[in-house]
Write a protein that holds these residues in place. Sequence first.
Motif, PDB file in Angstrom:
ATOM      1  N   ALA A 107       0.840  -1.197   0.000  1.00  0.00           N
ATOM      2  CA  ALA A 107       0.000   0.000   0.000  1.00  0.00           C
ATOM      3  C   ALA A 107       0.873   1.243   0.000  1.00  0.00           C
ATOM      4  O   ALA A 107       2.079   1.175   0.243  1.00  0.00           O
ATOM      5  N   GLU A 108       0.238   2.380  -0.266  1.00  0.00           N
ATOM      6  CA  GLU A 108       0.920   3.665  -0.153  1.00  0.00           C
ATOM      7  C   GLU A 108       0.728   4.273   1.233  1.00  0.00           C
ATOM      8  O   GLU A 108       1.534   5.093   1.666  1.00  0.00           O
ATOM      9  N   ARG A 109      -0.343   3.866   1.910  1.00  0.00           N
ATOM     10  CA  ARG A 109      -0.616   4.341   3.271  1.00  0.00           C
ATOM     11  C   ARG A 109      -1.096   3.157   4.099  1.00  0.00           C
ATOM     12  O   ARG A 109      -1.958   2.383   3.653  1.00  0.00           O
ATOM     13  N   ILE A 110      -0.551   3.018   5.285  1.00  0.00           N
ATOM     14  CA  ILE A 110      -0.919   1.917   6.175  1.00  0.00           C
ATOM     15  C   ILE A 110      -1.258   2.493   7.539  1.00  0.00           C
ATOM     16  O   ILE A 110      -0.469   3.248   8.119  1.00  0.00           O
ATOM     17  N   ASP A 111      -2.433   2.168   8.047  1.00  0.00           N
ATOM     18  CA  ASP A 111      -2.844   2.564   9.397  1.00  0.00           C
ATOM     19  C   ASP A 111      -2.917   1.314  10.263  1.00  0.00           C
ATOM     20  O   ASP A 111      -3.645   0.361   9.938  1.00  0.00           O
ATOM     21  N   LEU A 112      -2.173   1.304  11.363  1.00  0.00           N
ATOM     22  CA  LEU A 112      -2.131   0.178  12.279  1.00  0.00           C
ATOM     23  C   LEU A 112      -2.699   0.593  13.625  1.00  0.00           C
ATOM     24  O   LEU A 112      -2.364   1.657  14.149  1.00  0.00           O
ATOM     25  N   ARG A 113      -3.552  -0.240  14.189  1.00  0.00           N
ATOM     26  CA  ARG A 113      -4.117  -0.008  15.507  1.00  0.00           C
ATOM     27  C   ARG A 113      -3.934  -1.285  16.328  1.00  0.00           C
ATOM     28  O   ARG A 113      -4.282  -2.380  15.872  1.00  0.00           O
TER      29      ARG A 113
END
Length: 604
Positions: free
Chosen positions: A521-527
């Motif tokens: 991906a170009e943007r990754i959000d991890l929680r």
Amino acid sequence: MRSGLLLLLLPLQAASVAGLGLLVTGPLAGRWPLSVEDGVNRALADRRETLVTAVSAGMSRLAATESIVTLTLVAVLALLLVPGVPQVRRWRNAAFLAGSVAAQSAVFLLVTVVVGRARPDVPHLDAAPPTSSFPSGHVGAATALFGGLAVLAAGRLSGARRALVVGLLLLVPTAVAVSRVYRGMHHPSDVVVGLLNGGCTLLVMAYALFWSTPGTRTSTGLPAPRTRPDDTGAAHTATRIPTAAPAAPAGPGRTVVVRHPHGCDDGTAARVRALLRGHGCTDQVWTSTTAEEPAGALAARVAEADTALVVVCGGDGTVRACADVLSGGGIPLAIVPCGTGNLLARNLRLPADPDTALREALAGTTVGIDLGRIHGDGLAPTRFTVMAGAGFDAAMVRDASARLKRRLGWAAYVLSALRHLGDPRMRLSVRLDGGAPLERRARMVVVGNVGSLQGGLPLLPDARPDSGRLEVVLLDPRGVAGWLAAARHLLTRPATRASGPRLTGGQERRAARGALEYFSAERIDLRFARPQPRELDGDAFAAGTRLTVEVEPGALRVCLPVRGPAEPVAAAGPVRAADGAEEPGGARVTARPPARTGRPDGVR
């Protein structure tokens, strides 16, 4: 750093040897060839001769614990004092030999706790130690020590001399194995597995420290993957890299050198000064890093005068801090690898020797590579060049001894890694390019700009530093079988994918029986459900529950050696030339604004 993951193969090795021992002493005990072992031991005992007995006694004493420890210490001291070898290489050679002997011994002791096998029922010519007959500790130790010396000799000698020395060294473990069976101390299968145990330990250590997966190179020194079909099955037309700008400063301007005081010793610093002067860099300003200023005074030095070149003498953490300052600017960066892992330098195919790396970079070209931009709770916006991680990997980095890292390099992570093998899995959600969150459990998550660890181990085989994307891997092995599957998958695949579709946003690929899961991906959000330790390029950061990562395409100009004529580059992303021109094939490369003079105050 992440090469400490290779050390997880040692517990797997111990488990495998122990499992083999349980088979040998259990269901396979009465089957051929194990069924004839007692006959072999009795036949040798009945035919003992004075001369052979004396020779076997010498070989057995040579591989005894006291002899192995003494010889290892002498050999390590000799390796540290050998003239004409760079200091980093001397420490690496010594760590390889000492680590191999110690790791083999640890595996042996762990196996003897699980496997109990009686000595052969023949007269013993040596005092029987209290440990199990399986596997042979004498043979394993001799293989690790003399086999390790053979590996080092093979890399330093040549011709008939190398063949003679290596051959003699490799004969020692075999002679010890025969002697131990002859003297009634082991069954034949005990010494065979002892040879395998020592050999596997050498393979793990040598793979991590010395061997890299060979790959093709572009004219800029970046690895060039082969042309492969896209997601629709249509083949991309390979493009060629245009001639890039010279790496050495073409006009007047200052050269700023950022030096890590521990990684770059005085001798290396003096040679760097001389090499820069030889390339016309007479106006040099040096700044040293500190814990509070990991890039030294680079931002201030760049702001106060026209800067033509920045040289970084340090490891991945120092390179990362300098890249954060230079991101988006036109100032080229030359890397002098002086750190523990030097993963960016390795992935860019820079020579491991600091002097050679700088010499070839100054005579080469400049290209644009991507950076990862990251922020989270308790983590101010910053950038990384190699990888960012959370979970097991970050805990290992956080708890590794700084003193041992300076002395042993990546091998210092072994104790830290073993401490965290039993850590619980983490619950997390992964959101790719704004898509729906994916709920997962894993032991660690890594987001990478490049893909290979020490020794060319392809943790992220799709990653390229000029692709305009970031690659993600989740590691979640279940039990011994899961760890074995993950290790086999990583050790037996090439550093770049040779065929098959490349992942795009929202897609996933599982491997190693589900122990590894890949995304792009170009943007990754991890929680994360609970705060997890986090690391960037081998530097530990405070634990937290959130990470947001974005790619900055072509944000950093790097000086790289020229590697022959240009080679094709597939659609994974053309290397960005330094001048901002349009490349053949329609790939548009935009010029970048001047360098920033401070750390970012927000994520764009």
